[in-house]
Enzyme design. Structure first.
Site, PDB file in Angstrom:
ATOM      1  N   LYS A   1       2.736 -13.812  -5.475  1.00 50.54           N
ATOM      2  CA  LYS A   1       2.773 -12.839  -4.378  1.00 50.54           C
ATOM      3  C   LYS A   1       2.033 -11.560  -4.731  1.00 50.54           C
ATOM      4  O   LYS A   1       1.444 -10.922  -3.867  1.00 50.54           O
ATOM      5  CB  LYS A   1       4.217 -12.499  -3.997  1.00 50.54           C
ATOM      6  CG  LYS A   1       4.911 -13.587  -3.214  1.00 50.54           C
ATOM      7  CD  LYS A   1       6.185 -13.048  -2.581  1.00 50.54           C
ATOM      8  CE  LYS A   1       6.940 -14.135  -1.827  1.00 50.54           C
ATOM      9  NZ  LYS A   1       8.256 -13.664  -1.370  1.00 50.54           N
TER      10      LYS A   1
ATOM     11  N   LYS B   1       1.996 -26.832   1.399  1.00 58.06           N
ATOM     12  CA  LYS B   1       3.294 -26.739   2.075  1.00 58.06           C
ATOM     13  C   LYS B   1       3.160 -26.148   3.473  1.00 58.06           C
ATOM     14  O   LYS B   1       2.336 -25.259   3.684  1.00 58.06           O
ATOM     15  CB  LYS B   1       4.227 -25.829   1.267  1.00 58.06           C
ATOM     16  CG  LYS B   1       5.211 -26.597   0.409  1.00 58.06           C
ATOM     17  CD  LYS B   1       6.102 -25.677  -0.386  1.00 58.06           C
ATOM     18  CE  LYS B   1       7.240 -25.103   0.429  1.00 58.06           C
ATOM     19  NZ  LYS B   1       8.278 -24.482  -0.417  1.00 58.06           N
TER      20      LYS B   1
ATOM     21  N   LYS C   1       4.842 -20.270   6.905  1.00 59.52           N
ATOM     22  CA  LYS C   1       4.742 -19.322   8.015  1.00 59.52           C
ATOM     23  C   LYS C   1       3.555 -18.395   7.841  1.00 59.52           C
ATOM     24  O   LYS C   1       3.146 -17.720   8.778  1.00 59.52           O
ATOM     25  CB  LYS C   1       6.046 -18.532   8.200  1.00 59.52           C
ATOM     26  CG  LYS C   1       6.697 -17.992   6.964  1.00 59.52           C
ATOM     27  CD  LYS C   1       8.136 -17.541   7.304  1.00 59.52           C
ATOM     28  CE  LYS C   1       8.967 -17.324   6.061  1.00 59.52           C
ATOM     29  NZ  LYS C   1      10.399 -17.195   6.351  1.00 59.52           N
TER      30      LYS C   1
END
Ligand code: TRP
Length: 354
Positions: free
Chosen positions: A115, A217, A220
């Site tokens: 991240k 994956k 969102k």
């Protein structure tokens, strides 16, 4: 010998739309666990500001996760559904855990590295301390079992490390205050205040992959909305997304073996199996030899059949938020009452005055 009462805790971040991967991988597990366990399900809004500080409409994002929980069948009366920021003890215990955990532990977290990206110096301090808050979420209730996706395993190991260090560093105080519990870790009997949490990772939950790339994956944050099925998508949108899903030109195999090296085929069959509560083998026995042109409509029908009652209930709940707000308020009060007791003991163990 006393031991911890089993207690299930899990959290979902209110960022972006919930999708099929969240439903099959997490929420459906939460629903299944509530029959035989005491459960606490939390919308982790404090975590939501670690990667991005300012959000449009955070309040409605929080409500929509809670609405998804309720619409999927979580009972907010028997169990607890609330948002993290409503219980200040999460942040309070996280501070203490920041002083228990070592910087090196945080630096090793793969999710932080992903991240934070290249510019680590510019990531928020909150993003680095994220796992410490996550440990606090769980341990402020002394919860024992945590249903999560595979990607959260490392964070749960860190929660165990924090619990263990706290138990060892304060062992004398824990005994003096009489707040501890005898437990067995591995083979070894120990006395501690915080349980070492168990991840609940296995189960029928498949890894739900992107509809556009079977090796990634479903997420969102994928810029293409066609890559995922959102819980709020209407039937037409679901049909369209499945029709446009990437496939290969071959027909479906009759056995799971034949899905090797065909990630898109494997993903669609896996989604079908999960939605129908059947094994992939079973699904392939029915569809083996058929073309995707026949399989896709069947998959789309099934997805609409399973998801549309949830979608409709979510829309209803979001149409007038007084009900969902009341659920969150009530859950927050009940969660706070439990967390206050734990924090009073933690203060006592550490030697704070209040
Ligand atoms: N980190 C989790 C995720 O991104 C969310 C989360 C926060 C959580 N606190 C938690 C999950 C406590 C389980 C328990 O999926």
């Amino acid at each position: 010998m006393t031991t911890f009462q089993p207690l299930v805790f899990s959290g979902v971040q209110p960022t972006g739309n919930l999708h099929l991967g969240n439903y099959l991988g997490a929420i459906r597990k939460f629903v299944a666990l509530q029959d035989n366990n005491d459960c606490i399900y939390c919308v982790v809004d404090l975590h939501a500001i670690t990667a991005q500080l300012v959000h449009d409409d955070l309040r409605n994002q929080i409500r929509s996760i809670a609405a998804a929980f309720i619409a999927s069948g979580i009972d907010p009366v028997k169990h607890i559904v609330f948002n993290q920021s409503a219980v200040p003890q999460h942040a309070e215990l996280a501070w203490i855990f920041n002083c228990v955990a070592r910087i090196g532990w945080m630096n090793r977290m793969t999710q932080f590295k992903d991240k934070a990206g290249k510019d680590r110096e510019n990531a928020s301090l909150g993003l680095l301390a994220y796992p410490s808050l996550m440990a606090a979420d769980i341990l402020v209730y002394r919860a024992t079992h945590v249903p999560v996706g595979d990607d959260q395993k490392q964070h749960l190991e860190l929660a165990r490390d924090i619990a263990q260090k706290f138990n060892i560093d304060f062992q004398q105080k824990i005994r003096e205050t009489g707040t501890g519990v005898d437990m067995v870790v591995g083979e070894e009997p120990i006395h501690g205040y915080f349980p070492l949490v168990e991840p609940l990772i296995e189960g029928p939950a498949p890894r739900v992959m992107s509809l556009k790339d079977g090796t990634k994956k479903m997420s969102k944050s994928d810029p293409s909305d066609l890559s995922r099925i959102n819980l709020m998508d209407d039937a037409d949108t679901i049909l369209k997304k499945i029709r446009k899903a990437k496939t290969d030109p071959d027909s479906l195999p009759s056995e799971v073996e034949g899905l090797k090296g065909r990630p898109e085929a494997e993903n669609l069959v896996g989604i079908y199996a999960a939605l129908a509560d059947r094994t992939k083998d079973d699904v392939l026995q029915e569809f083996g030899g058929q073309q995707f042109s026949a399989f896709k409509p069947a998959l789309a029908d099934l997805a609409v059949h399973v998801l549309s009652p949830i979608t409709e209930e979510m829309r209803r709940l979001m149409g007038d938020t007084t009900h969902i707000d009341a659920i969150l308020r009530d859950g927050g009060e009940r969660a706070r009452a439990r967390a206050e007791k734990v924090m009073a003991e933690v203060f006592d163990i550490i030697g704070f005055l209040r």
